[in-house]
Design a protein around this motif. Structure first.
Motif, PDB file in Angstrom:
ATOM      1  N   ALA A 111      32.586  39.257  46.155  1.00 11.91           N
ATOM      2  CA  ALA A 111      32.821  39.135  44.715  1.00 11.91           C
ATOM      3  C   ALA A 111      31.511  39.327  43.975  1.00 11.91           C
ATOM      4  O   ALA A 111      30.434  38.981  44.486  1.00 11.91           O
ATOM      5  CB  ALA A 111      33.417  37.768  44.378  1.00 11.91           C
ATOM      6  N   SER A 141      34.254  42.637  40.343  1.00 13.72           N
ATOM      7  CA  SER A 141      34.443  41.612  39.338  1.00 13.72           C
ATOM      8  C   SER A 141      35.874  41.082  39.456  1.00 13.72           C
ATOM      9  O   SER A 141      36.604  41.424  40.384  1.00 13.72           O
ATOM     10  CB  SER A 141      34.181  42.228  37.955  1.00 13.72           C
ATOM     11  OG  SER A 141      34.266  41.246  36.967  1.00 13.72           O
ATOM     12  N   TRP A 142      36.300  40.272  38.512  1.00 15.52           N
ATOM     13  CA  TRP A 142      37.651  39.701  38.547  1.00 15.52           C
ATOM     14  C   TRP A 142      38.683  40.822  38.479  1.00 15.52           C
ATOM     15  O   TRP A 142      38.508  41.809  37.771  1.00 15.52           O
ATOM     16  CB  TRP A 142      37.844  38.746  37.376  1.00 15.52           C
ATOM     17  CG  TRP A 142      37.394  37.343  37.624  1.00 15.52           C
ATOM     18  CD1 TRP A 142      38.164  36.217  37.653  1.00 15.52           C
ATOM     19  CD2 TRP A 142      36.047  36.879  37.855  1.00 15.52           C
ATOM     20  NE1 TRP A 142      37.389  35.103  37.906  1.00 15.52           N
ATOM     21  CE2 TRP A 142      36.084  35.483  38.030  1.00 15.52           C
ATOM     22  CE3 TRP A 142      34.808  37.511  37.938  1.00 15.52           C
ATOM     23  CZ2 TRP A 142      34.958  34.717  38.279  1.00 15.52           C
ATOM     24  CZ3 TRP A 142      33.679  36.753  38.198  1.00 15.52           C
ATOM     25  CH2 TRP A 142      33.766  35.379  38.366  1.00 15.52           C
ATOM     26  N   ASN A 146      45.124  40.032  38.199  1.00 12.18           N
ATOM     27  CA  ASN A 146      45.313  38.586  38.115  1.00 12.18           C
ATOM     28  C   ASN A 146      46.190  38.173  36.937  1.00 12.18           C
ATOM     29  O   ASN A 146      46.747  37.069  36.940  1.00 12.18           O
ATOM     30  CB  ASN A 146      43.956  37.877  37.980  1.00 12.18           C
ATOM     31  CG  ASN A 146      43.143  37.899  39.259  1.00 12.18           C
ATOM     32  OD1 ASN A 146      43.625  38.316  40.306  1.00 12.18           O
ATOM     33  ND2 ASN A 146      41.900  37.475  39.169  1.00 12.18           N
ATOM     34  N   HIS A 151      49.130  35.209  40.615  1.00 16.29           N
ATOM     35  CA  HIS A 151      47.877  34.508  40.323  1.00 16.29           C
ATOM     36  C   HIS A 151      48.199  33.410  39.326  1.00 16.29           C
ATOM     37  O   HIS A 151      49.193  33.482  38.588  1.00 16.29           O
ATOM     38  CB  HIS A 151      46.846  35.483  39.738  1.00 16.29           C
ATOM     39  CG  HIS A 151      45.472  34.906  39.620  1.00 16.29           C
ATOM     40  ND1 HIS A 151      45.059  34.188  38.518  1.00 16.29           N
ATOM     41  CD2 HIS A 151      44.408  34.944  40.462  1.00 16.29           C
ATOM     42  CE1 HIS A 151      43.800  33.816  38.690  1.00 16.29           C
ATOM     43  NE2 HIS A 151      43.386  34.247  39.852  1.00 16.29           N
ATOM     44  N   THR A 165      40.985  28.912  30.958  1.00 18.58           N
ATOM     45  CA  THR A 165      39.747  29.108  31.706  1.00 18.58           C
ATOM     46  C   THR A 165      38.658  28.208  31.140  1.00 18.58           C
ATOM     47  O   THR A 165      38.769  27.688  30.030  1.00 18.58           O
ATOM     48  CB  THR A 165      39.226  30.559  31.627  1.00 18.58           C
ATOM     49  OG1 THR A 165      38.526  30.763  30.387  1.00 18.58           O
ATOM     50  CG2 THR A 165      40.336  31.581  31.753  1.00 18.58           C
ATOM     51  N   PHE A 174      36.280  43.226  34.072  1.00 18.06           N
ATOM     52  CA  PHE A 174      37.481  43.214  34.925  1.00 18.06           C
ATOM     53  C   PHE A 174      37.723  44.599  35.532  1.00 18.06           C
ATOM     54  O   PHE A 174      37.569  45.629  34.870  1.00 18.06           O
ATOM     55  CB  PHE A 174      38.694  42.792  34.101  1.00 18.06           C
ATOM     56  CG  PHE A 174      38.642  41.385  33.610  1.00 18.06           C
ATOM     57  CD1 PHE A 174      38.956  40.328  34.442  1.00 18.06           C
ATOM     58  CD2 PHE A 174      38.262  41.100  32.299  1.00 18.06           C
ATOM     59  CE1 PHE A 174      38.903  39.016  33.991  1.00 18.06           C
ATOM     60  CE2 PHE A 174      38.205  39.793  31.836  1.00 18.06           C
ATOM     61  CZ  PHE A 174      38.521  38.750  32.689  1.00 18.06           C
ATOM     62  N   ASP A 254      33.661  30.252  36.473  1.00 18.45           N
ATOM     63  CA  ASP A 254      34.033  30.335  35.058  1.00 18.45           C
ATOM     64  C   ASP A 254      32.875  29.885  34.168  1.00 18.45           C
ATOM     65  O   ASP A 254      32.583  30.501  33.139  1.00 18.45           O
ATOM     66  CB  ASP A 254      35.258  29.454  34.782  1.00 18.45           C
ATOM     67  CG  ASP A 254      36.558  30.224  34.815  1.00 18.45           C
ATOM     68  OD1 ASP A 254      36.541  31.413  35.188  1.00 18.45           O
ATOM     69  OD2 ASP A 254      37.601  29.631  34.476  1.00 18.45           O
TER      70      ASP A 254
END
Length: 292
Positions: A111, A141-142, A146, A151, A165, A174, A254
């Motif tokens: 990640a 990245s994320w 999701n 998710h 978040t 993203f 986060d």
């Protein structure tokens, strides 16, 4: 005298073992490899059928499944065990076994928020170059997915029209899982391995307020971003059944986003695949039921 039939072209590579072949990036990587004519051994806990691939049973926590999964493989795509705060404990013995079995190239999914030698899979990243002459670590990245697939964010959007978040107004580059898989296929099959870590992002950095607005526009339903404290996020994740240490790790990520740690974009997808990364709005139009 008769003419012998022309040989059928085959991939010069051995089989690629794709661990997590039913997951978000593993399924796409297996499909991409198969589409290019490569032999794929699709590993999952239940040996689930994957189009174009040979299903094999594999469980990180059951070493008895490892030898059969590795049979005939000379490269491997590694998806760490989900939710394990110390994946190195099971992954490193497997990787040593893989090297002994003839695997010469390994591509690890990590990640962007986890550096070499960092927590969780960062320890595996650190060890990989010493285990294999050919390697790559993908640090996406994320995932854009999701917000639309399996998710906690996607579930809360569907149930309540809310994204929760502890990222505040921080932005994230993203990335589309299709782009991660496209890079994985190149890292696994190109003549030269990257022999480096690759940070993967989409084409723009977005805040969670931006994500909520885009999903609302695509579906015609209101979606809002609720900002949590680190403690609230950690406790919420723990309440879902996630191990407390892993919940704390995710909540901490986060918090790092809120501080600007993920506010970046890279050219890696374009450079490795030859095409630009997909945008979040393009993903919504392509995959979200009711998207527009």
């Amino acid at each position: 005298m008769t003419n012998a039939p022309a040989p059928v072209p085959t991939s010069p590579l051995g089989a690629t073992l794709v661990i997590g072949a039913t997951g978000t990036t593993g399924s796409r990587t297996a499909a991409g490899l198969a589409a290019e004519g490569h032999r794929v051994r699709a590993a999952s806990r239940h040996a689930t059928a994957v189009p174009g691939a040979e299903p094999v049973r594999f469980d990180w926590y059951e070493p008895a499944t490892h030898a059969a999964a590795l049979a005939g493989a000379d490269r491997v795509y590694l998806v760490p065990p989900l939710g394990d705060p110390d994946p190195a404990a099971v992954m490193l013995p497997f990787l040593r076994r893989a090297r002994a079995a003839g695997v010469r190239r390994a591509v690890l999914l990590s990640a962007s928020a986890v550096p070499e030698g960092g927590p969780a899979v960062g320890k595996v990243h650190q060890a990989l170059p010493g285990l294999f002459d050919e390697w790559a670590v993908l640090r996406p990245s994320w995932f854009m997915q999701n917000f639309i697939h399996r998710h906690i964010h996607a579930a809360s959007i569907r149930a309540e029209g809310v994204i929760r978040t502890a990222a505040g107004s921080g932005r994230v580059g993203f990335v589309d899982a299709d782009d991660i898989a496209a890079v994985a296929v190149r890292a696994l099959t190109d003549e030269r391995a990257p022999d480096s870590d690759l940070v993967l992002t989409g084409p723009e950095a977005l805040g969670y307020d931006d994500i909520a607005a885009a999903v609302a526009e695509a579906t015609g339903r209101p979606v809002t971003h609720h900002r949590l404290t680190y403690e609230e996020s950690r406790d919420r994740l723990t309440a879902t059944g996630m191990p407390p240490e892993f919940a704390a790790l995710l909540a901490g990520m986060d918090r790092a986003v809120a501080e600007g740690a993920e506010d970046r974009v890279t050219d890696t997808v374009q450079r490795v695949t030859g095409r630009p990364p997909g945008s979040f709005r393009a993903l919504l139009a392509r995959e979200l039921p009711g998207g527009r």
